[in-house]
Design a protein around this motif. Structure first.
Motif: not given
Length: 216
Positions: A37-38, A41, A44-45, A66, A69-71, A74
Motif C-alpha cells: 500500500k505504501d 500511495v 497514485c501521487r 496508509v 494517507a492515500l486519501r 489524492r
C-alpha cells in the motif's frame, strides 16, 4: 471516457492476472500495479488515477493509516476494496474508516470488480455489499425472467447493448426493452445503479456472466 485505475495486491499471480483482465476493457486504463500500500500511495501521487483497487484482507490499523494517507494525497480518488469474503458489517465499518467507497469480495470474480469500478467512476451509489442472506431482494429475484437475468449479467460483465444483442441473438430494441424492465424492477435509473443494486441483492452471479460471455 476511460477510467484510470491503480491497483495493489501482494500476491503476484493475482496481481498480474487482474492487471491483464482489466487491461482488456476499453473503458479502463491501468496506470500501474503495486505490491504494498505504501507503493500504491507513491503510484497514485504520480499517476493520479480516478480509482484505486486495494486489497483489504487484513484491516489492521497500519493498513487504515496508509489508506488515509492515500486519501490525503489524492482526495478525489475512489477506493474500491477487495475483501477475501463477502463483507460483514464489522469489515464494512473498518473499510469506511480507511476511506473505502465500495467493498467487493474477491470470490465474486472479475465481473463484480468491473461492476464496482464502473459504479464509482459513474458517480453512482457507493454501498457496501454485505452477506447476501441479509440484503437479497426476494421480490426482485422472483419477478426477474431468465432472459432479464441473462441481460443483467452481461451488463454487469461490461457488454454493450449491441454485444448483448449478438450473444443472445435478439434485437437491439429487445435488449433495451429488457434493460428498462430490469431498471423498473430494481428501482433504478441507469446501468451502473442496476449493477450495484443487483450485487447487493445477490442477483449477479459472476460465473454465469462469464459463461454467457463465451456463448454458454
Amino acid at each position: 471516457m476511460t477510467t484510470l485505475v491503480a491497483l495493489q495486491q501482494p500476491q503476484r499471480l493475482f496481481r498480474d492476472g487482474l492487471t491483464s483482465l482489466l487491461a482488456r476493457e476499453a473503458d479502463i486504463d491501468v496506470v500501474g500495479a503495486s505490491v504494498s500500500k505504501d507503493e500504491l500511495v507513491a503510484l497514485c501521487r504520480q499517476a493520479k488515477p480516478a480509482v484505486a483497487l486495494v486489497d483489504v484482507a487484513a484491516g489492521a490499523d497500519d493498513e487504515l493509516h496508509v489508506l488515509a494517507a492515500l486519501r490525503t494525497i489524492r482526495p478525489v480518488i475512489d477506493i474500491v476494496g477487495l475483501s477475501p469474503t463477502v463483507a460483514t458489517p464489522a469489515m464494512a465499518v473498518r473499510a469506511r474508516r480507511g476511506g473505502v467507497r465500495l467493498l467487493v469480495p474477491r470470490c465474486g470474480g472479475i465481473a463484480g470488480i468491473l461492476a464496482a469500478i464502473r459504479t464509482v467512476s459513474a458517480g453512482g451509489p457507493r454501498p457496501f455489499p454485505m452477506d447476501p442472506s441479509s440484503t437479497r431482494s426476494p421480490r426482485a429475484r422472483s419477478t426477474m425472467t431468465d432472459r432479464e437475468l441473462a441481460v443483467l449479467h452481461l451488463v454487469g460483465a461490461g457488454f454493450t447493448s449491441k454485444e448483448i444483442s449478438g450473444r443472445l441473438e435478439i434485437s437491439h430494441k429487445t435488449v433495451e426493452n429488457h434493460k428498462q424492465r430490469i431498471f423498473a424492477k430494481l428501482g433504478v435509473q441507469n446501468q451502473a445503479h442496476a449493477v450495484s443494486v443487483a450485487i447487493r441483492a445477490g442477483l449477479l452471479r459472476p460465473n454465469r456472466a462469464i459463461d454467457l460471455a463465451v456463448g454458454g
